[in-house]
Design a protein around this motif. Sequence first.
Motif, PDB file in Angstrom:
ATOM      1  N   THR A  15      19.740  83.909  42.810  1.00 44.38           N
ATOM      2  CA  THR A  15      19.414  82.474  42.885  1.00 44.38           C
ATOM      3  C   THR A  15      19.452  81.963  44.319  1.00 44.38           C
ATOM      4  O   THR A  15      18.791  80.981  44.650  1.00 44.38           O
ATOM      5  CB  THR A  15      20.366  81.627  42.010  1.00 44.38           C
ATOM      6  OG1 THR A  15      21.703  81.803  42.472  1.00 44.38           O
ATOM      7  CG2 THR A  15      20.268  82.031  40.552  1.00 44.38           C
ATOM      8  N   ARG A  66      16.591  79.777  49.150  1.00 45.55           N
ATOM      9  CA  ARG A  66      16.037  80.154  50.457  1.00 45.55           C
ATOM     10  C   ARG A  66      14.523  79.971  50.490  1.00 45.55           C
ATOM     11  O   ARG A  66      13.962  79.502  51.481  1.00 45.55           O
ATOM     12  CB  ARG A  66      16.398  81.601  50.788  1.00 45.55           C
ATOM     13  CG  ARG A  66      17.857  81.784  51.165  1.00 45.55           C
ATOM     14  CD  ARG A  66      18.216  83.263  51.328  1.00 45.55           C
ATOM     15  NE  ARG A  66      19.602  83.401  51.716  1.00 45.55           N
ATOM     16  CZ  ARG A  66      20.039  83.326  52.978  1.00 45.55           C
ATOM     17  NH1 ARG A  66      19.175  83.165  53.961  1.00 45.55           N
ATOM     18  NH2 ARG A  66      21.328  83.432  53.255  1.00 45.55           N
ATOM     19  N   ARG A 118      18.632  70.946  43.012  1.00 44.44           N
ATOM     20  CA  ARG A 118      19.523  71.823  42.249  1.00 44.44           C
ATOM     21  C   ARG A 118      19.178  71.788  40.764  1.00 44.44           C
ATOM     22  O   ARG A 118      19.089  72.826  40.122  1.00 44.44           O
ATOM     23  CB  ARG A 118      21.005  71.423  42.406  1.00 44.44           C
ATOM     24  CG  ARG A 118      21.590  71.638  43.769  1.00 44.44           C
ATOM     25  CD  ARG A 118      23.115  71.801  43.686  1.00 44.44           C
ATOM     26  NE  ARG A 118      23.455  73.105  43.151  1.00 44.44           N
ATOM     27  CZ  ARG A 118      23.589  74.188  43.878  1.00 44.44           C
ATOM     28  NH1 ARG A 118      23.471  74.155  45.183  1.00 44.44           N
ATOM     29  NH2 ARG A 118      23.879  75.339  43.316  1.00 44.44           N
ATOM     30  N   ARG A 146      26.200  80.833  43.292  1.00 48.19           N
ATOM     31  CA  ARG A 146      27.460  80.137  43.591  1.00 48.19           C
ATOM     32  C   ARG A 146      27.995  79.398  42.364  1.00 48.19           C
ATOM     33  O   ARG A 146      29.190  79.156  42.252  1.00 48.19           O
ATOM     34  CB  ARG A 146      27.261  79.094  44.702  1.00 48.19           C
ATOM     35  CG  ARG A 146      26.716  79.628  46.017  1.00 48.19           C
ATOM     36  CD  ARG A 146      27.730  80.538  46.688  1.00 48.19           C
ATOM     37  NE  ARG A 146      27.317  80.899  48.040  1.00 48.19           N
ATOM     38  CZ  ARG A 146      26.333  81.742  48.332  1.00 48.19           C
ATOM     39  NH1 ARG A 146      25.647  82.298  47.370  1.00 48.19           N
ATOM     40  NH2 ARG A 146      26.061  82.044  49.588  1.00 48.19           N
ATOM     41  N   ASP A 147      27.074  79.000  41.472  1.00 48.87           N
ATOM     42  CA  ASP A 147      27.443  78.118  40.358  1.00 48.87           C
ATOM     43  C   ASP A 147      26.946  78.695  39.032  1.00 48.87           C
ATOM     44  O   ASP A 147      26.716  77.952  38.080  1.00 48.87           O
ATOM     45  CB  ASP A 147      26.810  76.725  40.573  1.00 48.87           C
ATOM     46  CG  ASP A 147      25.287  76.788  40.669  1.00 48.87           C
ATOM     47  OD1 ASP A 147      24.747  77.885  40.924  1.00 48.87           O
ATOM     48  OD2 ASP A 147      24.631  75.742  40.477  1.00 48.87           O
ATOM     49  N   ASP A 179      29.202  75.012  51.369  1.00 51.26           N
ATOM     50  CA  ASP A 179      28.927  75.408  49.976  1.00 51.26           C
ATOM     51  C   ASP A 179      30.116  75.096  49.052  1.00 51.26           C
ATOM     52  O   ASP A 179      29.935  74.848  47.867  1.00 51.26           O
ATOM     53  CB  ASP A 179      28.617  76.918  49.885  1.00 51.26           C
ATOM     54  CG  ASP A 179      27.274  77.288  50.515  1.00 51.26           C
ATOM     55  OD1 ASP A 179      26.400  76.406  50.640  1.00 51.26           O
ATOM     56  OD2 ASP A 179      27.107  78.464  50.892  1.00 51.26           O
ATOM     57  N   ARG A 234      30.652  70.734  48.954  1.00 52.33           N
ATOM     58  CA  ARG A 234      29.595  69.766  48.628  1.00 52.33           C
ATOM     59  C   ARG A 234      29.887  69.104  47.282  1.00 52.33           C
ATOM     60  O   ARG A 234      30.612  69.646  46.439  1.00 52.33           O
ATOM     61  CB  ARG A 234      28.225  70.456  48.623  1.00 52.33           C
ATOM     62  CG  ARG A 234      28.083  71.444  47.510  1.00 52.33           C
ATOM     63  CD  ARG A 234      26.693  72.066  47.447  1.00 52.33           C
ATOM     64  NE  ARG A 234      26.699  73.078  46.432  1.00 52.33           N
ATOM     65  CZ  ARG A 234      26.313  74.342  46.571  1.00 52.33           C
ATOM     66  NH1 ARG A 234      25.842  74.767  47.725  1.00 52.33           N
ATOM     67  NH2 ARG A 234      26.385  75.180  45.572  1.00 52.33           N
TER      68      ARG A 234
HETATM   69  O1   DC Z   1      23.468  83.670  48.508  1.00 55.76           O
HETATM   70  P1   DC Z   1      22.662  83.150  49.679  1.00 55.76           P
HETATM   71  O2   DC Z   1      23.403  83.216  50.997  1.00 55.76           O
HETATM   72  O3   DC Z   1      21.307  83.783  49.779  1.00 55.76           O
HETATM   73  O4   DC Z   1      22.403  81.590  49.360  1.00 55.76           O
HETATM   74  C1   DC Z   1      21.654  80.761  50.207  1.00 55.76           C
HETATM   75  C2   DC Z   1      22.213  79.331  50.147  1.00 55.76           C
HETATM   76  O5   DC Z   1      21.990  78.758  48.869  1.00 55.76           O
HETATM   77  C3   DC Z   1      23.715  79.228  50.422  1.00 55.76           C
HETATM   78  O6   DC Z   1      23.953  78.137  51.322  1.00 55.76           O
HETATM   79  C4   DC Z   1      24.321  78.929  49.086  1.00 55.76           C
HETATM   80  C5   DC Z   1      23.208  78.283  48.305  1.00 55.76           C
HETATM   81  N1   DC Z   1      23.242  78.639  46.890  1.00 55.76           N
HETATM   82  C6   DC Z   1      23.703  77.694  45.999  1.00 55.76           C
HETATM   83  O7   DC Z   1      24.094  76.604  46.414  1.00 55.76           O
HETATM   84  N2   DC Z   1      23.707  77.965  44.671  1.00 55.76           N
HETATM   85  C7   DC Z   1      23.289  79.145  44.207  1.00 55.76           C
HETATM   86  N3   DC Z   1      23.307  79.378  42.891  1.00 55.76           N
HETATM   87  C8   DC Z   1      22.844  80.146  45.112  1.00 55.76           C
HETATM   88  C9   DC Z   1      22.846  79.855  46.464  1.00 55.76           C
END
Ligand code: DC
Length: 222
Positions: free
Chosen positions: A37, A42, A107, A127-128, A181, A184
């Motif tokens: 994700t 990105r 989001r 992340r979530d 991250d 927020r």
């Molecule tokens: O995992 P990554 O470093 O490629 O993620 C890129 C950015 O996106 C990072 O700042 C975290 C955010 N992200 C997020 O907020 N929620 C997700 N599910 C995946 C990534």
Amino acid sequence: MADAKTLIIAIDGPSGAGKGTVARAVATTLGLRHVDTGAMFRAVSWKAVHDQLPLDDDAAVARIASQAAIDVEGGIVRIDGHDVTRAIRTPEVDAAASAVAKLPTVRSLLVARQRAYGAGGVVMEGRDIGTVVFPDADVKIYLDASAEERARRRTADAGHSGGASGAAEVARAMAERDKADSTRAVAPLTLAPDAVYVDTTTLSINDVVERVMALVAQAARR
Ligand code: DC
């Protein structure tokens, strides 16, 4: 007994914790789809930069998140047909994605796409995933590692261009994004109460994959 092919496996954690490598290996072993994700955030951010949009303009960036064709299948990332697999792994897109990840409408649009992707079984990293996208995931893992080890892995990652920055700058920028991250307002990186926390600092990829596969076997027996 649940079929491993229909399981939803959520892998969360900060960058450099090993999510990508582990998620890909587990998905291949189980014949499940793997969805990164972060690559979706990105890709949207890459297009926002390309279109010269203000990165704090939720409505403008949300138009990309709702209208663009985003494809993250098989390790190739495309947005509206452009192959951005390499272009999204630069310090500029690192920073842009962290800013875009704060935008609530963006989001929620991406979460809807992620749920659609995951229906029927998936290994999804982000992340979530275990907290927001799939709070009822069958397996929830939170991968972590020391800040030094995560910066070392990022510096060694051939898919990620460091630009002109050395290891110290990589570590500094990474710490800044981790803080953004985790603090927020919307869907911050947090450990779900029912996630299994794995510190990968001193573990091999194989060790971590085995650990995840053991949790998958347990979930499949439920
Ligand atoms: O995992 P990554 O470093 O490629 O993620 C890129 C950015 O996106 C990072 O700042 C975290 C955010 N992200 C997020 O907020 N929620 C997700 N599910 C995946 C990534």
